[in-house]
Design a protein around this motif. Structure first.
Motif, short mmCIF file in Angstrom:
data_model
loop_
_atom_site.label_atom_id
_atom_site.label_comp_id
_atom_site.label_asym_id
_atom_site.label_seq_id
_atom_site.Cartn_x
_atom_site.Cartn_y
_atom_site.Cartn_z
N UNK A 137 35.26 63.33 65.62
CA UNK A 137 34.56 62.33 66.31
C UNK A 137 34.74 61.07 65.10
N UNK A 138 35.01 61.35 63.86
CA UNK A 138 35.13 60.61 62.88
C UNK A 138 36.57 59.56 62.89
N UNK A 187 30.15 61.61 72.34
CA UNK A 187 30.09 61.05 71.07
C UNK A 187 28.78 60.59 70.67
N UNK A 188 28.18 59.92 71.61
CA UNK A 188 26.89 59.43 71.49
C UNK A 188 25.51 60.39 70.94
N UNK A 189 25.87 61.57 71.59
CA UNK A 189 24.99 62.61 71.31
C UNK A 189 25.31 63.20 69.65
N UNK A 195 24.92 64.58 61.86
CA UNK A 195 25.67 65.70 61.18
C UNK A 195 26.84 65.38 60.47
N UNK A 196 27.53 63.96 61.08
CA UNK A 196 28.65 63.56 60.04
C UNK A 196 28.16 63.49 58.58
N UNK A 197 26.89 63.00 58.37
CA UNK A 197 26.54 62.75 56.99
C UNK A 197 26.51 64.14 56.09
N UNK A 198 26.59 65.16 56.87
CA UNK A 198 26.65 66.61 55.98
C UNK A 198 28.07 67.09 55.75
N UNK A 203 41.77 63.25 53.22
CA UNK A 203 43.00 63.64 53.38
C UNK A 203 43.78 63.60 54.74
N UNK A 204 42.83 62.70 55.79
CA UNK A 204 43.42 62.27 56.98
C UNK A 204 44.43 61.40 57.17
N UNK A 205 44.35 60.19 56.41
CA UNK A 205 45.17 59.16 56.69
C UNK A 205 46.77 59.51 56.79
N UNK A 206 47.40 60.30 56.11
CA UNK A 206 48.68 60.65 56.34
C UNK A 206 49.04 61.15 57.28
#
Ligand code: COA
Length: 215
Positions: A137-138, A187-189, A195-198, A203-206
């Protein structure tokens, strides 16, 4: 995993961290550890090739190894499967998969996981699912996550429900006759859950081009 000319396979740079867990993308070097820890109660892909000349444990190892090679070897932005090894205090305790089987058309991810028996029932299953959901979701921009488990797998469905997934429908597994409960998280839930704050996602960009996304 540094490769020729400083280039390494981009997926292997992805790293996810939660309060108690560290998730790295599985490598071939992880396979012996994963084989050694694979729980006996874990049902593996029933459609995988089995070899008449191998005993049951060796066939299970083959399913795991070929599943790993298939995941990275058959990768495409339209149909991908990302296996993570899960560590607690530096020790491997399980595996977590994130999949995008029709990714560019529906932006929906599926997942599956297992933990060694001694690590279960302490909230770690939820943390590792949350870790891959934070990735999905990020930076990957997923719209929804789905999952499914046989109706009596209270732990797997418990993880889903505790993260906000809702029941959608049931189906029957052809090979075993068992009833499968399907669940979905939008996504809204997820965003409202906080949770994403935890979860720390690095290393995702590449790796974004492998998901059909701009770096
Ligand atoms: C599925 C699995 C990864 C879940 O991880 P876990 O660490 O045991 O689960 P958690 O401790 O994070 O629990 C998450 C939620 O499920 C609930 N739960 C966990 N185990 C449960 C059980 N046996 N019965 C009922 N509820 C259970 C928890 O209470 C919690 O919900 P809550 O926050 O509302 O209390 C783990 O149990 C496992 O490896 N099972 C065997 C392999 C498997 O079945 N994998 C799934 C195949 S689809």
């Amino acid at each position: 995993m540094e490769g020729v000319g400083g280039w390494s396979w981009p997926l292997h740079g992805i790293r996810l961290r939660t309060a108690d867990l560290d998730l790295t993308v599985m490598t071939e070097a992880d396979l012996p550890t994963v084989w050694a820890l694979l729980p006996d109660d874990l049902e593996l892909n029933p459609h995988a090739t089995t070899y008449a000349g191998l005993d049951v444990p060796a066939n299970r190892r083959a399913v795991v190894a070929q599943g790993y090679w298939r995941a990275l070897g058959m990768w495409s932005p339209d149909d991908w499967a990302l296996p993570f090894v899960v560590r607690s205090a530096g020790v491997v305790v399980g595996a977590q998969w994130l999949e995008g089987p029709d990714w560019r058309s529906d932006r929906t991810v599926d997942s599956s996981s297992w933990l060694v028996a001694r690590a279960r029932g302490r909230g770690l299953g939820r943390q590792m699912r949350a870790a891959v959901l934070a990735l999905a979701f990020g930076p990957l921009g997923a719209e929804a996550a789905i999952s499914s488990a046989v109706v009596d797998n209270a732990a797997s469905l418990g993880v889903s429900r505790s993260l906000g997934y809702r029941d959608t429908h049931r189906s029957v597994l052809e090979h075993s006759g068992q009833t499968l409960q399907h669940v979905r998280l939008d996504r809204a839930t997820w965003d409202a859950s906080g949770w994403s704050r935890h979860v720390v996602v690095e290393g995702v960009d590449a790796a974004l081009p492998l998901f059909g996304l701009d770096p």
